[in-house]
Design a protein around this motif. Structure first.
Motif, mmCIF file in Angstrom:
data_model
loop_
_atom_site.group_PDB
_atom_site.id
_atom_site.type_symbol
_atom_site.label_atom_id
_atom_site.label_comp_id
_atom_site.label_asym_id
_atom_site.label_seq_id
_atom_site.Cartn_x
_atom_site.Cartn_y
_atom_site.Cartn_z
ATOM 1 N N ALA A 149 -20.702 13.907 -39.602
ATOM 2 C CA ALA A 149 -20.844 14.285 -38.198
ATOM 3 C C ALA A 149 -20.650 15.794 -38.055
ATOM 4 C CB ALA A 149 -19.839 13.533 -37.340
ATOM 5 N N PRO A 150 -21.625 16.520 -37.492
ATOM 6 C CA PRO A 150 -21.559 17.986 -37.486
ATOM 7 C C PRO A 150 -20.710 18.585 -36.381
ATOM 8 C CG PRO A 150 -23.611 17.281 -36.510
ATOM 9 C CD PRO A 150 -22.912 16.043 -36.975
ATOM 10 N N SER A 151 -20.244 17.769 -35.446
ATOM 11 C CA SER A 151 -19.429 18.300 -34.355
ATOM 12 C C SER A 151 -18.489 17.220 -33.847
ATOM 13 C CB SER A 151 -20.315 18.791 -33.195
ATOM 14 O OG SER A 151 -20.989 17.716 -32.584
ATOM 15 N N ARG A 152 -17.497 17.630 -33.076
ATOM 16 C CA ARG A 152 -16.508 16.682 -32.553
ATOM 17 C C ARG A 152 -17.162 15.612 -31.692
ATOM 18 N NH1 ARG A 152 -13.812 16.230 -27.851
ATOM 19 N NH2 ARG A 152 -14.711 18.176 -27.075
ATOM 20 N N GLU A 153 -18.103 16.035 -30.842
ATOM 21 C CA GLU A 153 -18.713 15.067 -29.941
ATOM 22 C C GLU A 153 -19.675 14.127 -30.668
ATOM 23 O OE1 GLU A 153 -20.347 16.941 -26.498
ATOM 24 O OE2 GLU A 153 -18.365 17.389 -25.676
ATOM 25 N N ARG A 154 -20.331 14.621 -31.704
ATOM 26 C CA ARG A 154 -21.179 13.734 -32.494
ATOM 27 C C ARG A 154 -20.324 12.676 -33.201
ATOM 28 N NH1 ARG A 154 -26.209 15.782 -34.195
ATOM 29 N NH2 ARG A 154 -27.335 16.432 -32.326
ATOM 30 N N LEU A 155 -19.152 13.083 -33.666
ATOM 31 C CA LEU A 155 -18.245 12.121 -34.288
ATOM 32 C C LEU A 155 -17.797 11.089 -33.269
ATOM 33 C CD1 LEU A 155 -16.571 11.181 -36.705
ATOM 34 C CD2 LEU A 155 -14.794 12.803 -36.009
ATOM 35 N N LEU A 156 -17.436 11.548 -32.073
ATOM 36 C CA LEU A 156 -17.049 10.622 -31.007
ATOM 37 C C LEU A 156 -18.182 9.657 -30.689
ATOM 38 C CD1 LEU A 156 -15.205 9.725 -28.622
ATOM 39 C CD2 LEU A 156 -16.306 11.531 -27.269
ATOM 40 N N GLU A 157 -19.394 10.170 -30.635
ATOM 41 C CA GLU A 157 -20.556 9.355 -30.281
ATOM 42 C C GLU A 157 -20.725 8.187 -31.249
ATOM 43 O OE1 GLU A 157 -25.384 10.030 -29.745
ATOM 44 O OE2 GLU A 157 -24.031 11.742 -29.819
ATOM 45 N N THR A 158 -20.684 8.473 -32.534
ATOM 46 C CA THR A 158 -20.938 7.412 -33.509
ATOM 47 C C THR A 158 -19.741 6.488 -33.695
ATOM 48 O OG1 THR A 158 -21.854 6.946 -35.695
ATOM 49 C CG2 THR A 158 -20.273 8.749 -35.569
ATOM 50 N N THR A 159 -18.515 7.031 -33.590
ATOM 51 C CA THR A 159 -17.344 6.178 -33.805
ATOM 52 C C THR A 159 -17.013 5.331 -32.584
ATOM 53 O OG1 THR A 159 -15.869 8.016 -33.210
ATOM 54 C CG2 THR A 159 -16.327 7.677 -35.557
ATOM 55 N N ALA A 160 -17.089 5.899 -31.394
ATOM 56 C CA ALA A 160 -16.759 5.128 -30.192
ATOM 57 C C ALA A 160 -17.757 3.989 -29.984
ATOM 58 C CB ALA A 160 -16.730 6.047 -28.970
ATOM 59 N N GLN A 161 -19.037 4.298 -30.163
ATOM 60 C CA GLN A 161 -20.034 3.241 -30.013
ATOM 61 C C GLN A 161 -19.918 2.211 -31.138
ATOM 62 O OE1 GLN A 161 -24.061 4.340 -28.448
ATOM 63 N NE2 GLN A 161 -23.380 6.410 -28.987
ATOM 64 N N GLY A 162 -19.653 2.679 -32.343
ATOM 65 C CA GLY A 162 -19.514 1.762 -33.466
ATOM 66 C C GLY A 162 -18.327 0.828 -33.319
ATOM 67 N N GLU A 163 -17.208 1.358 -32.858
ATOM 68 C CA GLU A 163 -16.027 0.519 -32.672
ATOM 69 C C GLU A 163 -16.258 -0.501 -31.560
ATOM 70 O OE1 GLU A 163 -12.712 3.162 -32.213
ATOM 71 O OE2 GLU A 163 -13.053 4.088 -34.184
ATOM 72 N N SER A 164 -16.943 -0.096 -30.500
ATOM 73 C CA SER A 164 -17.272 -1.043 -29.430
ATOM 74 C C SER A 164 -18.221 -2.125 -29.943
ATOM 75 C CB SER A 164 -17.910 -0.310 -28.251
ATOM 76 O OG SER A 164 -16.997 0.577 -27.645
ATOM 77 N N PHE A 165 -19.185 -1.718 -30.761
ATOM 78 C CA PHE A 165 -20.118 -2.677 -31.348
ATOM 79 C C PHE A 165 -19.367 -3.710 -32.194
ATOM 80 C CE2 PHE A 165 -22.787 -4.118 -34.828
ATOM 81 C CZ PHE A 165 -23.954 -4.504 -34.194
ATOM 82 N N CYS A 166 -18.509 -3.244 -33.076
ATOM 83 C CA CYS A 166 -17.766 -4.155 -33.950
ATOM 84 C C CYS A 166 -16.882 -5.095 -33.152
ATOM 85 C CB CYS A 166 -16.926 -3.357 -34.946
ATOM 86 S SG CYS A 166 -17.890 -2.457 -36.185
ATOM 87 N N SER A 167 -16.210 -4.576 -32.153
ATOM 88 C CA SER A 167 -15.327 -5.392 -31.336
ATOM 89 C C SER A 167 -16.094 -6.512 -30.644
ATOM 90 C CB SER A 167 -14.620 -4.513 -30.302
ATOM 91 O OG SER A 167 -13.824 -5.286 -29.439
ATOM 92 N N THR A 168 -17.259 -6.189 -30.099
ATOM 93 C CA THR A 168 -18.041 -7.194 -29.380
ATOM 94 C C THR A 168 -18.653 -8.209 -30.334
ATOM 95 O OG1 THR A 168 -18.542 -5.539 -27.688
ATOM 96 C CG2 THR A 168 -19.888 -7.530 -27.715
#
Length: 211
Positions: free
Chosen positions: A83-102
């Motif tokens: 991830a090249p920036s803080r927000e890109r990291l947030l984008e992929t991890t926050a969505q990924g964690e929500s995906f896994c949880s659901t």
């Protein structure tokens, strides 16, 4: 592919799945604010660059490796490091964690928190969904999410937006086919303007999106 596999992909990657996709623009909001994207043609060109030379390409490879791996957490570690920036990291991890949880709650799986492409790959493998349609659906959903963000960030009508997405669809198909033959050695990005826009977006005020 079984019909239920296709419908599962449609559900996972639809705007209604609780990932919060609507809150992210992948740096597009900054590109619009800078005047780099002012028309449907600009948007189409930007999407092509992000897909073929940036995050789209890398995500396809990471999804495929997450699908193939017996331990997707190892692929996830690399995905986060890329991830090249803080927000890109947030984008992929926050969505990924929500995906896994659901997915865990609805399909009874036991996915750990993973970045989004790795999570989709691991989940598709767990549901015996073939890799190529999973790649196609993921890339198309990625493009569709950015087109939707563009509609809120710039003057872009519904018909224009759907025309752009239709023009990008064959690219999603060809990229999915290519990703079937790629490995982690093929990871890399040269979509520099998009990456810089994502970094600069961290200080954009006012703003609509989280990335």
């Amino acid at each position: 592919m079984r019909t239920d596999g296709l419908l599962t992909l449609m559900q996972w990657l639809s705007p209604g799945f609780p990932l919060g996709t609507f809150g992210y623009s992948h740096g597009l909001e900054q590109a619009v604010a800078d005047g780099g994207i002012t028309s449907a043609d600009d948007l189409r060109d930007w999407l092509r660059a992000v897909l073929t030379d940036g995050t789209g390409r890398n995500d396809a490879i990471l999804l495929a490796e997450g699908y193939r791996s017996d331990d997707p957490t190892q692929i996830d570690t690399l995905a986060r490091a890329l991830a090249p920036s803080r927000e890109r990291l947030l984008e992929t991890t926050a969505q990924g964690e929500s995906f896994c949880s659901t997915v865990n709650a609805v399909w009874g799986t036991d996915l750990p928190p993973l970045s989004l492409p790795v999570a989709v790959g691991a989940a598709a493998r767990g549901q015996d969904i073939p890799l190529e349609p999973a790649l196609q659906a993921y890339l198309h959903a990625f493009a569709a999410g950015l087109v939707s963000a563009a509609q809120r960030a710039m003057p872009l009508g519904q018909t224009q937006a759907q025309r752009v997405l239709a023009e990008i669809t064959p690219l999603c198909q060809s990229m999915a086919a290519t990703a079937l033959t790629q490995t982690l050695d093929d990871l890399g990005s040269s979509a520099f303007m998009a990456e810089i826009a994502a970094m600069r977006h961290e200080t954009l005020q006012p703003r609509i999106f989280r990335s």
